[in-house]
Write a protein that holds these residues in place. Structure first.
Motif, PDB file in Angstrom:
ATOM      1  N   LEU B   9       0.805  -1.219   0.000  1.00 29.65           N
ATOM      2  CA  LEU B   9       0.000   0.000   0.000  1.00 29.65           C
ATOM      3  C   LEU B   9       0.836   1.267   0.000  1.00 29.65           C
ATOM      4  O   LEU B   9       1.890   1.331   0.640  1.00 29.65           O
ATOM      5  CB  LEU B   9      -0.928   0.009   1.218  1.00 29.65           C
ATOM      6  CG  LEU B   9      -1.918  -1.156   1.305  1.00 29.65           C
ATOM      7  CD1 LEU B   9      -2.747  -1.040   2.575  1.00 29.65           C
ATOM      8  CD2 LEU B   9      -2.815  -1.184   0.082  1.00 29.65           C
ATOM      9  N   THR B  10       0.320   2.271  -0.719  1.00 26.58           N
ATOM     10  CA  THR B  10       0.946   3.589  -0.687  1.00 26.58           C
ATOM     11  C   THR B  10      -0.168   4.631  -0.513  1.00 26.58           C
ATOM     12  O   THR B  10      -1.344   4.300  -0.566  1.00 26.58           O
ATOM     13  CB  THR B  10       1.667   3.924  -2.010  1.00 26.58           C
ATOM     14  OG1 THR B  10       0.666   4.162  -3.005  1.00 26.58           O
ATOM     15  CG2 THR B  10       2.574   2.820  -2.472  1.00 26.58           C
ATOM     16  N   LYS B  12      -0.172   7.233  -2.624  1.00 26.94           N
ATOM     17  CA  LYS B  12       0.028   8.068  -3.820  1.00 26.94           C
ATOM     18  C   LYS B  12      -1.272   8.543  -4.452  1.00 26.94           C
ATOM     19  O   LYS B  12      -1.251   9.367  -5.361  1.00 26.94           O
ATOM     20  CB  LYS B  12       0.895   7.332  -4.843  1.00 26.94           C
ATOM     21  CG  LYS B  12       0.231   6.129  -5.490  1.00 26.94           C
ATOM     22  CD  LYS B  12       1.137   5.503  -6.530  1.00 26.94           C
ATOM     23  CE  LYS B  12       0.444   4.266  -7.108  1.00 26.94           C
ATOM     24  NZ  LYS B  12       1.310   3.449  -7.912  1.00 26.94           N
ATOM     25  N   ALA B  13      -2.389   8.007  -3.971  1.00 30.75           N
ATOM     26  CA  ALA B  13      -3.674   8.456  -4.497  1.00 30.75           C
ATOM     27  C   ALA B  13      -3.993   9.888  -4.064  1.00 30.75           C
ATOM     28  O   ALA B  13      -4.794  10.575  -4.695  1.00 30.75           O
ATOM     29  CB  ALA B  13      -4.776   7.509  -4.056  1.00 30.75           C
ATOM     30  N   PRO B 115      -8.163  -2.112   6.422  1.00 28.83           N
ATOM     31  CA  PRO B 115      -7.724  -0.722   6.267  1.00 28.83           C
ATOM     32  C   PRO B 115      -8.679   0.068   5.371  1.00 28.83           C
ATOM     33  O   PRO B 115      -9.163  -0.455   4.376  1.00 28.83           O
ATOM     34  CB  PRO B 115      -6.352  -0.849   5.604  1.00 28.83           C
ATOM     35  CG  PRO B 115      -6.320  -2.189   4.984  1.00 28.83           C
ATOM     36  CD  PRO B 115      -7.281  -3.061   5.729  1.00 28.83           C
ATOM     37  N   ASN B 116      -8.949   1.287   5.758  1.00 27.78           N
ATOM     38  CA  ASN B 116      -9.828   2.144   4.961  1.00 27.78           C
ATOM     39  C   ASN B 116      -8.975   3.187   4.249  1.00 27.78           C
ATOM     40  O   ASN B 116      -8.564   4.178   4.834  1.00 27.78           O
ATOM     41  CB  ASN B 116     -10.854   2.816   5.882  1.00 27.78           C
ATOM     42  CG  ASN B 116     -11.835   3.659   5.100  1.00 27.78           C
ATOM     43  OD1 ASN B 116     -11.680   3.838   3.893  1.00 27.78           O
ATOM     44  ND2 ASN B 116     -12.838   4.173   5.787  1.00 27.78           N
ATOM     45  N   MET B 117      -8.733   2.955   2.960  1.00 27.21           N
ATOM     46  CA  MET B 117      -7.843   3.824   2.199  1.00 27.21           C
ATOM     47  C   MET B 117      -8.619   4.867   1.390  1.00 27.21           C
ATOM     48  O   MET B 117      -8.060   5.519   0.524  1.00 27.21           O
ATOM     49  CB  MET B 117      -6.972   2.991   1.245  1.00 27.21           C
ATOM     50  CG  MET B 117      -6.206   1.859   1.891  1.00 27.21           C
ATOM     51  SD  MET B 117      -5.075   2.384   3.191  1.00 27.21           S
ATOM     52  CE  MET B 117      -3.803   3.204   2.244  1.00 27.21           C
ATOM     53  N   LEU B 118      -9.910   4.990   1.664  1.00 29.28           N
ATOM     54  CA  LEU B 118     -10.725   5.947   0.902  1.00 29.28           C
ATOM     55  C   LEU B 118     -10.324   7.380   1.220  1.00 29.28           C
ATOM     56  O   LEU B 118     -10.070   7.725   2.365  1.00 29.28           O
ATOM     57  CB  LEU B 118     -12.200   5.772   1.256  1.00 29.28           C
ATOM     58  CG  LEU B 118     -13.044   4.837   0.410  1.00 29.28           C
ATOM     59  CD1 LEU B 118     -14.505   5.096   0.699  1.00 29.28           C
ATOM     60  CD2 LEU B 118     -12.752   5.031  -1.066  1.00 29.28           C
ATOM     61  N   LEU B 119     -10.313   8.186   0.188  1.00 27.82           N
ATOM     62  CA  LEU B 119      -9.984   9.595   0.366  1.00 27.82           C
ATOM     63  C   LEU B 119     -11.266  10.417   0.292  1.00 27.82           C
ATOM     64  O   LEU B 119     -12.281   9.963  -0.224  1.00 27.82           O
ATOM     65  CB  LEU B 119      -9.035  10.046  -0.735  1.00 27.82           C
ATOM     66  CG  LEU B 119      -7.671   9.375  -0.715  1.00 27.82           C
ATOM     67  CD1 LEU B 119      -6.912   9.690  -1.978  1.00 27.82           C
ATOM     68  CD2 LEU B 119      -6.876   9.825   0.506  1.00 27.82           C
ATOM     69  N   ASN B 120     -11.183  11.632   0.792  1.00 27.83           N
ATOM     70  CA  ASN B 120     -12.328  12.534   0.677  1.00 27.83           C
ATOM     71  C   ASN B 120     -12.271  13.275  -0.655  1.00 27.83           C
ATOM     72  O   ASN B 120     -11.233  13.321  -1.312  1.00 27.83           O
ATOM     73  CB  ASN B 120     -12.333  13.517   1.838  1.00 27.83           C
ATOM     74  CG  ASN B 120     -12.571  12.786   3.145  1.00 27.83           C
ATOM     75  OD1 ASN B 120     -13.277  11.775   3.170  1.00 27.83           O
ATOM     76  ND2 ASN B 120     -11.957  13.272   4.208  1.00 27.83           N
ATOM     77  N   GLU B 121     -13.400  13.874  -0.998  1.00 21.59           N
ATOM     78  CA  GLU B 121     -13.501  14.534  -2.302  1.00 21.59           C
ATOM     79  C   GLU B 121     -12.423  15.600  -2.506  1.00 21.59           C
ATOM     80  O   GLU B 121     -11.957  15.821  -3.614  1.00 21.59           O
ATOM     81  CB  GLU B 121     -14.860  15.242  -2.477  1.00 21.59           C
ATOM     82  CG  GLU B 121     -16.081  14.390  -2.249  1.00 21.59           C
ATOM     83  CD  GLU B 121     -16.527  14.399  -0.806  1.00 21.59           C
ATOM     84  OE1 GLU B 121     -15.855  13.733  -0.006  1.00 21.59           O
ATOM     85  OE2 GLU B 121     -17.512  15.067  -0.465  1.00 21.59           O
ATOM     86  N   ASP B 122     -12.051  16.286  -1.395  1.00 17.52           N
ATOM     87  CA  ASP B 122     -11.093  17.386  -1.560  1.00 17.52           C
ATOM     88  C   ASP B 122      -9.639  16.901  -1.547  1.00 17.52           C
ATOM     89  O   ASP B 122      -8.726  17.706  -1.618  1.00 17.52           O
ATOM     90  CB  ASP B 122     -11.332  18.444  -0.476  1.00 17.52           C
ATOM     91  CG  ASP B 122     -11.426  17.817   0.903  1.00 17.52           C
ATOM     92  OD1 ASP B 122     -11.250  16.578   0.998  1.00 17.52           O
ATOM     93  OD2 ASP B 122     -11.668  18.553   1.866  1.00 17.52           O
ATOM     94  N   VAL B 124      -8.529  14.196  -3.606  1.00 15.34           N
ATOM     95  CA  VAL B 124      -8.128  13.484  -4.833  1.00 15.34           C
ATOM     96  C   VAL B 124      -7.793  14.443  -5.977  1.00 15.34           C
ATOM     97  O   VAL B 124      -8.215  15.585  -5.979  1.00 15.34           O
ATOM     98  CB  VAL B 124      -9.222  12.502  -5.304  1.00 15.34           C
ATOM     99  CG1 VAL B 124      -9.401  11.412  -4.270  1.00 15.34           C
ATOM    100  CG2 VAL B 124     -10.532  13.204  -5.600  1.00 15.34           C
TER     101      VAL B 124
END
Lengths: 501, 124
Positions: B9-10, B12-13, B115-122, B124
């Motif tokens: 995992l990184t 980098k997203a 693991p929760n790797m989700l990003l928020n809208e602001d 990405v």
């Protein structure tokens, strides 16, 4: 491996016909068995040909005759094939009864030493008539026509040491059954295929399922297409309830999954079973693998957004198998940067659930192919489904990538109007996947979801009304004939009610 | 989350992050799940892993002494080391904890082993 070329009868289940040849080729490749398809009578022998087709075969027919170099190859093939019912060593074959018996008697005489080991063994003979039902008495009569067989062992119907099968093939059309069989075959059972796994992995008894869990047979076919073998690292980037990972782990793969749906991976989404009100506490992908004794090969599932990959450069998978959401029963989602006029009211200690946007199928496939080109080992395979409207299908619709070769393309009809295809890509041996150009032919205006809900030739309302009218006509006609009509819908509703009480 | 996954995992997203590796791992609660040792799988897995990431994982898990500073050349013959790697990479399961982006400090929580790797809208 000593080579002793023999012909074998491969008896396939008459289901998912379009997948049969693809699966056959994949299993041959998986075990490293080279092959050549041959014309009717030209047989070419060379050291690296392990089996060959003897008859220009009709892939629609359930019986194929294939020559394998040795029995071990035949057994290996059966150890993986899900389409295969059984494999028999061929002793007699003809297209009419008279010459069949002559040929069989002849081959018993000429191959005496091959028959020797079985003469004293206990045995049974099974009679199969394909596309024709016959009574037990007729079956016994058919066995009696084989009285010249030299068997001296006991007849043992429960646990015979050898099992023989006499097959009469009456074509494929149930409305036009010929009086004489098209083909007659006789052989010794060598091994059974993996049809039992379909029952063992059945979704009916699976712990954790969702709306789009893949049925056991198709997911096993996918894993065969992906050449998953012991010790392989397998990824499903749209894992859902892990139905593909179950099959992959069953055949020895170590499995990883990713999905954007937090509630699904934590087993908190609404249950899909009608009899179940809430999900059990331990409903997870992991529990599914443990259910089938593959818990050791579960690595992880990760909540992540496929449109924005987070895998470290250089991570390589042996296979990527996936069934992306089509936007019908599961939505296609991604996280996207948005500007909003609303004031940001988020504070640090407040949990925030990112809002998702529509992830178009075209974009999803572009991302999937690009991702696979980067993260598959050379020779590794990507296996995925593509849904479409049958009227729209052209071969140009299949997404292409210059570092991926399409090696399999099998159709499964879903309804009168829609279908999906199982696509198998193999990664080419090239050094710089970065320079690869992606060519994607699906026109931008093609949107499966939109076509399904809004632009179908007949809208869903029209269809519903038409069906209702048909039912009503049928009901009136049935009443005229004096039939007592049972309200099936009512009965079903009552059944559901009683289940919940 | 297994420590082999940690190696994949990184972050980098996240917008503006170039490498995002290795993430800073904190373990709040862990479990040890015994599993069958498959030396071929470990051997095949090693070339896909980043050795410095393995070292970091060993440090966090308190197994520093088990893992040498450099990957030995003939690791295939060293069954003892393969077993230690198997334990570190496949048997230790992080149930609660977090992963932190080395460049931005963004924290990704690990809850219930996932693991929760989700990003928020602001982001990405």
């Amino acid at each position: 491996m000593t080579n002793s070329w023999k012909k074998y009868i491969l008896w396939f289940a008459q289901e998912h016909l379009d997948f049969r040849v693809a699966e056959f080729n994949s299993i041959i490749k998986l075990f490293g068995l080279k092959h050549r398809k041959l014309n009717d009578n030209t047989l070419v022998r060379s050291l690296n040909i392990i089996y060959k087709f003897l008859i220009s075969f009709d892939k629609q027919k359930p019986f194929w005759i294939v020559e394998f170099a040795n029995e071990e190859s035949a057994i290996k093939f059966a150890s993986r094939s899900v389409s295969l019912r059984s494999i028999y060593e061929l002793w007699g074959h003809s297209n009419n009864l008279k010459s069949f018996h002559e040929k069989l008697q002849d081959s018993i005489k000429t191959k005496e030493n091959l028959m020797d080991p079985y003469i004293q063994k206990s045995f049974k003979i099974v009679v199969e008539t394909y596309n024709k039902h016959i009574s037990q008495k007729e079956k016994v009569e058919k066995i009696e026509t084989l009285e010249y067989l030299p068997f001296q062992g006991e007849v043992d119907l429960k646990t015979p040491q050898t099992e023989w099968c006499y097959i009469e093939f009456y074509g494929l059309d149930p409305t036009a059954v010929p009086s004489e069989p098209d083909d007659i075959l006789f052989g010794r059972l060598v091994a059974n295929g993996q049809r039992d796994l379909i029952k063992e992995l059945s979704l009916k008894k699976r712990k954790f399922i969702g709306n789009t869990s893949m049925d056991a047979q198709l997911s096993l076919l996918m894993v065969n297409q992906a050449l998953v073998n012991n010790g392989d690292l397998v990824l499903d980037p749209f894992v859902g309830t892990g139905s593909l990972l179950v099959s992959a782990a069953k055949f020895g793969g170590y499995v990883l999954g990713a999905d954007i749906d937090f509630m699904m991976l934590h087993g908190r989404s609404r249950p899909s079973r009608i009899t179940q009100k809430v999900r059990e506490r331990d409903e997870r992908v992991r529990a599914n693998l443990e259910q089938y004794g593959c818990g050791d090969r579960y690595i992880d599932v990760i909540i992540s957004d496929f449109s924005n990959p987070l895998w470290r450069q250089g991570v390589e998978f042996d296979a990527i198998i996936t069934d992306p959401p089509y936007g019908i029963r599961e939505s296609t989602e991604k996280v996207e940067s948005k500007t909003t006029s609303k004031q940001n009211t988020r504070s640090k200690d407040m949990p925030h659930y990112p809002s998702t946007s529509h992830y178009s199928l075209q974009q999803l496939y572009v991302d999937l192919l690009q991702f696979s080109a980067h993260h598959l080992k050379v020779g590794g395979r990507l296996v995925c489904w593509l849904p479409y409207h049958r009227d729209d299908y052209t071969s140009e619709m299949i997404p292409q990538h210059s570092s991926l070769v399409l090696v399999g393309n099998s159709e499964q009809p879903l309804s009168g109007l829609t279908s999906r295809r199982l696509l198998t890509y193999e990664k080419r041996d090239i050094n710089a996947p970065d320079s690869a150009q992606l060519s994607y032919q699906l026109s931008n205006s093609y949107d499966f979801r939109d076509r399904y809900f809004n632009n179908a030739p007949e809208s869903r309302t029209e269809r519903r009304m038409r069906k209702a009218e048909q039912r009503e006509i049928g009901r009136i006609e049935a009443l005229k004939r004096g039939k007592v009509i049972i309200d099936n819908k009512e009965a079903k509703n009552n059944l559901n009610k009683s289940r919940f009480q | 989350m297994r420590l082999s996954t940690y190696n994949f995992l990184t972050s980098k997203a996240i917008k503006g992050v170039k490498v995002g590796f290795p993430l800073k791992l904190t373990i709040a609660k862990q479990d040890v799940v015994e599993s069958e040792f498959n030396p071929t799988f470990i051997e095949r897995l090693l070339p896909r892993l980043d050795w410095s990431g393995i070292r970091l994982a060993a440090e966090v898990a308190g197994l520093n002494d088990d893992i040498p500073a450099e990957l030995p050349a003939n690791v295939a013959e060293n069954e003892e080391l393969l077993k230690k790697l198997h334990h570190l990479l496949l048997e230790i399961d992080v149930l609660e904890g977090q992963l932190e982006c080395p460049e931005t400090g963004r924290v990704f929580p690990i809850t219930d082993g996932i693991p929760n790797m989700l990003l928020n809208e602001d982001e990405v």
